[in-house]
Write a protein that holds these residues in place. Structure first.
Motif, short mmCIF file in Angstrom:
data_model
loop_
_atom_site.label_atom_id
_atom_site.label_comp_id
_atom_site.label_asym_id
_atom_site.label_seq_id
_atom_site.Cartn_x
_atom_site.Cartn_y
_atom_site.Cartn_z
N GLY A 33 12.76 34.23 -52.10
CA GLY A 33 13.67 33.09 -52.00
C GLY A 33 14.34 33.02 -50.65
O GLY A 33 14.59 31.92 -50.13
N SER A 34 14.66 34.16 -50.07
CA SER A 34 15.29 34.15 -48.76
C SER A 34 14.31 33.69 -47.69
O SER A 34 14.70 33.03 -46.73
N VAL A 35 13.05 34.03 -47.85
CA VAL A 35 12.03 33.56 -46.90
C VAL A 35 11.95 32.04 -46.95
O VAL A 35 11.92 31.37 -45.91
N VAL A 36 11.94 31.49 -48.16
CA VAL A 36 11.90 30.03 -48.31
C VAL A 36 13.14 29.41 -47.68
O VAL A 36 13.06 28.37 -47.01
N GLY A 37 14.30 30.03 -47.88
CA GLY A 37 15.53 29.52 -47.28
C GLY A 37 15.49 29.53 -45.77
O GLY A 37 15.93 28.57 -45.12
N PHE A 38 14.97 30.61 -45.19
CA PHE A 38 14.87 30.69 -43.73
C PHE A 38 13.92 29.63 -43.19
O PHE A 38 14.20 29.00 -42.17
N VAL A 39 12.82 29.43 -43.87
CA VAL A 39 11.86 28.41 -43.43
C VAL A 39 12.47 27.02 -43.54
O VAL A 39 12.32 26.18 -42.64
N LEU A 40 13.19 26.75 -44.64
CA LEU A 40 13.83 25.45 -44.79
C LEU A 40 14.90 25.24 -43.72
O LEU A 40 15.05 24.12 -43.20
N LEU A 41 15.63 26.28 -43.39
CA LEU A 41 16.62 26.18 -42.32
C LEU A 41 15.95 25.84 -40.99
O LEU A 41 16.42 24.97 -40.24
N PHE A 42 14.82 26.48 -40.70
CA PHE A 42 14.10 26.17 -39.47
C PHE A 42 13.59 24.73 -39.48
O PHE A 42 13.66 24.04 -38.46
N VAL A 43 13.10 24.28 -40.63
CA VAL A 43 12.60 22.90 -40.73
C VAL A 43 13.73 21.91 -40.48
O VAL A 43 13.55 20.91 -39.77
N VAL A 44 14.91 22.19 -41.01
CA VAL A 44 16.06 21.31 -40.78
C VAL A 44 16.43 21.28 -39.30
O VAL A 44 16.66 20.21 -38.73
N VAL A 45 16.44 22.44 -38.66
CA VAL A 45 16.75 22.50 -37.23
C VAL A 45 15.68 21.75 -36.43
O VAL A 45 16.00 20.94 -35.55
N TYR A 46 14.42 21.98 -36.76
CA TYR A 46 13.33 21.34 -36.02
C TYR A 46 13.37 19.83 -36.20
O TYR A 46 13.22 19.08 -35.25
N LEU A 47 13.57 19.37 -37.44
CA LEU A 47 13.63 17.93 -37.67
C LEU A 47 14.86 17.30 -37.02
O LEU A 47 14.80 16.18 -36.54
N GLY A 48 15.97 18.05 -36.99
CA GLY A 48 17.15 17.55 -36.31
C GLY A 48 16.90 17.34 -34.82
O GLY A 48 17.30 16.32 -34.26
N VAL A 49 16.25 18.28 -34.20
CA VAL A 49 15.92 18.14 -32.78
C VAL A 49 14.91 17.02 -32.58
O VAL A 49 15.01 16.26 -31.62
#
Length: 58
Positions: A33-49
């Motif tokens: 679950g933490s791996v999924v959370g880290f990946v989702l956090l990266f996706v949010v950062v990437y999409l924000g940029v």
């Protein structure tokens, strides 16, 4: 003139820099679950940029 180029290169490099801790956290994660959370956090950062770059381009 050079100010725009600096902002553009930083906005393209930022997701790559954000990926470095992501890979570390994925390797050291104890739970799937933490791996999924880290990946989702990266996706949010990437999409924000990505959206920021589109906004600044228009």
């Amino acid at each position: 003139m050079y100010g725009h180029a600096k902002k553009a290169i930083l906005s393209h490099i930022f997701p790559i820099i954000a990926a470095i801790p992501l890979f570390y956290f994925i390797v050291t994660a104890n739970h799937a679950g933490s791996v999924v959370g880290f990946v989702l956090l990266f996706v949010v950062v990437y999409l924000g940029v990505f959206v920021y770059n589109i906004y600044k381009g228009l």
